[in-house]
Design an enzyme around this catalytic site. Structure first.
Site, short mmCIF file in Angstrom:
data_model
loop_
_atom_site.label_atom_id
_atom_site.label_comp_id
_atom_site.label_asym_id
_atom_site.label_seq_id
_atom_site.Cartn_x
_atom_site.Cartn_y
_atom_site.Cartn_z
N ARG A 1 0.92 -1.18 -0.04
CA ARG A 1 0.16 0.01 -0.04
C ARG A 1 0.83 1.31 -0.23
O ARG A 1 2.08 1.22 0.52
CB ARG A 1 -1.03 -0.19 1.42
N LYS B 1 -8.61 -2.14 1.36
CA LYS B 1 -8.37 -1.24 2.38
C LYS B 1 -9.11 0.03 2.23
O LYS B 1 -9.60 0.55 3.05
CB LYS B 1 -6.98 -0.90 2.70
N HIS C 1 -9.95 -3.47 12.98
CA HIS C 1 -8.99 -4.19 12.12
C HIS C 1 -8.82 -5.22 13.06
O HIS C 1 -7.64 -5.30 13.99
CB HIS C 1 -7.87 -3.29 12.08
N SER D 1 1.26 -6.26 11.70
CA SER D 1 1.93 -7.31 10.89
C SER D 1 3.03 -7.77 11.61
O SER D 1 3.77 -7.27 12.21
CB SER D 1 2.53 -6.69 9.65
N LYS E 1 -1.51 -12.01 14.36
CA LYS E 1 -2.97 -12.12 14.25
C LYS E 1 -3.71 -13.07 13.61
O LYS E 1 -4.82 -13.78 13.91
CB LYS E 1 -3.39 -10.70 13.95
N ARG F 1 1.49 -12.08 -0.58
CA ARG F 1 0.20 -12.33 -0.13
C ARG F 1 -0.63 -13.24 -0.85
O ARG F 1 -0.61 -13.67 -2.10
CB ARG F 1 -0.59 -10.89 -0.32
#
Length: 573
Positions: A74, A219, A238, A256, A260, A340
């Site tokens: 991003r 996002k 989030h 990150s 999580k 990803r």
């Protein structure tokens, strides 16, 4: 779906463009696509991507591996939010806000640039789908993009409509124009580069220029939810989320590298979602229809649920693979560290469909503390929960730069600063209100270092972290005996099944208690310094609540006192 058949292939026929041409959005922006493909199936999107997008291949497991171009992550500093009279009083502006200002005229200029580009293409792809699993909160999103990979990505990440729902889809509530293959004009007002991601609440539109990284779309929708949901009294978060056999929900917050995604993907507890949720008066629900997992270092032994989800229908972004066998090298950072995988949530074997649950019993705040100063687990008061939620702390390990040996603290408000629309105090206050109303307990878990900082100690084992979380879920920690830590005032259990008792209080396993004291005290000062970014919070939640939030923070001592007296300095507290 009609097909045009040839001896060798079946190419999807273009969709009748009436559905898009009749839209008020299309009429206002001037979109005139030559050929439209709407909500193609996964095999069709594979074929279109393979035919028209260089660098796209099928991996050995059947996933679609593709490239996002120059941008492999991003671009938060290129995100712009239009400031308009109807919403500006509610939004968080200022030097520490993620909402960089744009005016309406510049938004329309960028929209026209995006539309001009889309109108030149031989084909555009449209995805019409939903966000929010709660029917009362459901919104219709339309994505218009130049790449089949983007269409497959958003088909995975949004909630797919049935054939009947698609037929009756009607006018969308929000539209994304993804012209990321075409650059922004960097000389346009408010631009800082050839990348621009622009959100207008007034127009209910998002424009993407100069980046083909698919995560910007995901996002962008989440950022919108961070405004719309709180305005309805629903808290957007989030977080990962799972549910136990007793219908007990746990939410996981973490930046990150904190675990999580890994910890919320628990084979014993069905997954409600891995990243984006809303806590309403009825309970929790997932915003998305899919998962977006980092896959650097992915192993079947440590993350089997994610490993098994990477199959036909999954999009792999910027991964490295063997060109002959097409086996993915998940250890490779050749293209980016931010590799990803995007897949529908039903690819997770234990996904809970529909993705909704009751009110959370526990919320877990994850921090990978590379300083090794925080205990593996702490029970938080309500004020501490608000403070640490706003802080959004983790620490990165020392980099490869010559002479850099110390970890660096990272703070991201509400564990997702880049997506916030309102002031962090507002989200934290809503969290506290919901926790109080539903008897929710907050925990701070350190998945980072023990026995010293990075380079001295070692990473807390995943086995021990899972045992801690199991003890939370079983109720063992509700009955435990606790001690209070210095500086941060955290409540730490004396014993947990399956966890060595000596690591629970970190000073016990440091080589030097005096060095530990200095490290802990310095970390406390870092928290205090970071919290100065939110000094304007009183105007959003009131003076009393702002003062209450501050009581949940650490109380560090003068650095010279701790340097001189070491651990014994804490006796003053």
């Amino acid at each position: 779906m009609r097909f045009t058949n040839s001896p060798d292939t079946a190419v999807p026929a273009p969709t009748d463009a009436k559905f898009v041409m009749d839209s008020k959005f299309t009429k206002e922006c001037g979109l005139e696509p030559r050929v439209v493909f709407r909500n193609l199936t996964t095999p069709q999107l594979y074929e279109m991507a393979l035919a028209h997008e260089p660098g796209t291949h099928i991996t050995s497991t059947g996933a679609l591996a593709t490239l996002s171009g120059e941008k492999t992550g991003r671009s938060p500093k290129d995100k712009r939010v239009v400031r308009d009279p109807e919403t500006e009083k509610d939004l968080w502006w200022g030097p520490y806000s993620p909402n960089y200002v744009m005016d309406d005229r510049t938004f329309l200029t960028n929209r026209e640039r995006a539309i001009d580009y889309l109108n030149t293409l031989d084909r555009v792809y449209v995805v019409d789908a939903f966000v929010n699993w709660d029917p009362e909160s459901r919104l219709k999103v339309r994505v218009i993009t130049s790449r089949a990979y983007h269409a497959l990505f958003m088909s995975n990440m949004l909630i797919k409509p049935t054939a009947e729902e698609l037929k009756d889809f009607g006018e969308p509530d929000f539209v994304i124009y993804n012209a990321g293959a075409f650059p922004a004009n960097k000389y346009t007002q408010f631009m800082t580069s050839q990348t621009s991601i622009d959100l207008s609440l007034k127009h209910k539109e998002m424009v993407i220029l100069g980046t083909m990284y698919a995560g910007e779309m995901k996002k962008g929708v989440f950022t919108l939810m961070h405004y719309l949901m709180p305005m309805q009294g629903k808290l957007s978060l989030h977080s990962g989320c799972n549910v136990g056999a007793k219908n007990d929900v746990t939410m996981f917050f973490g930046l990150s590298g904190t675990g999580k995604t890994t910890l919320s993907a628990d084979p014993k507890r069905p997954l409600i979602g891995d990243d984006e949720h809303v806590w309403s008066d009825k309970g929790v629900f997932n915003i998305e229809g899919g998962c977006y997992a980092k896959c650097i270092g992915l192993k079947a032994t440590t993350e089997p649920e994610i490993w098994n989800a990477i199959k036909f229908g999954t999009v792999l972004e910027n991964v490295d693979y063997n060109p002959v066998t097409r086996e993915v090298d998940y250890e490779s950072e050749r293209l980016t560290e931010n590799t990803r995988a995007s897949y529908p949530i039903e690819f997770m074997n234990n996904a809970r469909i529909p993705c909704v649950g009751p009110h959370p019993k526990n919320v877990i705040l994850l921090a990978c503390d590379a300083f090794g100063a925080l205990p593996p687990v702490s029970r938080l008061t309500m004020e501490q929960a608000m403070y640490h939620f706003i802080s959004g702390y983790t620490a990165k390990v020392a980099g490869t730069e010559m002479g850099v040996t110390e970890p660096s603290a990272t703070f991201s408000a509400c564990f997702g600063s880049a997506f916030l629309m309102l002031h962090p105090y507002k989200y934290a206050t809503m969290l506290a209100e919901k926790m109080k109303a539903h008897g929710t307990t907050a925990w701070l878990i350190n998945t980072g270092w023990t026995g010293g900082k990075y380079g001295v100690g070692k990473r807390i084992s995943l086995k021990h972290t899972r045992a801690i979380i199991d003890a939370i879920h079983s109720g063992e920690l509700d009955k435990a005996e606790y001690v209070t830590t210095p500086i941060f005032g955290l409540q730490v259990p004396k014993a947990i099944s399956g966890v060595p008792a000596e690591i629970l209080s970190p000073e016990n396993v440091w080589p030097s208690k005096d060095e530990f004291a200095q490290c802990l005290n310095n970390l406390g000062h870092m928290f205090i310094k970071n919290f100065e970014h939110f000094n304007d919070g009183e105007q959003f939640v009131g003076k009393e609540m702002a003062a209450r939030i501050l009581t949940g923070g650490p109380k560090p001592m003068a650095k010279e006192d701790v340097e001189k007296k070491g651990f014994s300095a804490f006796k003053k507290q």
